[in-house]
Write an enzyme that holds these catalytic residues in place. Sequence first.
Site, PDB file in Angstrom:
ATOM      1  CE1 TYR A  24      44.085  66.130  90.697  1.00  0.00           C
ATOM      2  CE2 TYR A  24      43.133  68.250  90.101  1.00  0.00           C
ATOM      3  CZ  TYR A  24      43.004  66.996  90.661  1.00  0.00           C
ATOM      4  OH  TYR A  24      41.803  66.610  91.184  1.00  0.00           O
ATOM      5  CE  LYS A  44      42.225  63.771  89.078  1.00  0.00           C
ATOM      6  NZ  LYS A  44      41.813  62.399  89.480  1.00  0.00           N
TER       7      LYS A  44
END
Length: 310
Positions: free
Chosen positions: A180, A184
């Site tokens: 993640y 991001k």
Amino acid sequence: MSRMCEGRVVVVTGAGRGLGRAHALAFAAEGARVVVNDLGVGLDGTPGAGGSARATATESPALRVVEEIRAAGGEAIAHGGDVATSGGAASLVAAALEAYGRLDTLVNNAGFLRDRMLVNLDEDDWDAVVRVHLKGHFLPLKHAAAHWRAEAKAGRMPSARVVNTSSGAGLLGSVGQANYSAAKAGIVGLTLVAAAELARYGVQVNAIAPAARTRMTERAFAESMAAPAAGFDAMAPENVSPLVVWLGSAGSDGVTGRVFEAEGGRITVMGGWRAGPSVDKGARWTPEEAGEVARKLVGEAGAPGAVYGA
């Protein structure tokens, strides 16, 4: 009094719940016609109810948001395509053009989590999370940008806006979220490149790093995300949406290539990487010399930002 997004057509991905839903409702309240995209999958991207690849029409979170918007007097349509595929992303842009004849703003928000410590992180879980977040930003942006470039070349210069969704995990890192965090962080890089490349076509591209209560955060950070019994609910996703609406409006003219943190009542412009202390020998270092000067520079630079969960 004219509403901020009167006449604009806005696409929001991952808009069936949480932040995306809040954004879609906020844009509609400001006069936008909204395309509500959501695949209708679980928190980890697995199939929806009944074991189907996605939610059925009656279960569709996108359709429920559309019904909320229409009940409040707004205009909206649902889109259930997978924006991490070229066909799904192309059909998303086409849906806006077919329904409303234009596209003004794209809000990339779709995503899910598969958290693991790095040594336990499977390749499939890495690929799935990077795919939905990073590829799921790239493909809608690519297809929307192609439309806006064609409009500009035809003499119809857009006042187009893109709002991407990064995270504090992408800016600082987050323990247990290597996939993640990497995705991001990639979204920030994509935002900066897109802002530079698309400015000539009347397109502004910014990113937000929101902190709010969503399906992804209310489990991982249950205590800090809990709604208070009374008073201001700082973690309500609706707190982030006013900034997103402004960034997605014509009123944000001149603001591009920026990353904003948004949490509760606080908005912060993030500074990004900048050159720190430096030494130039004017010749090649030996490994020993390089180590000595690197350690000295690290001491001068001070401690980096804390990693979440460390």
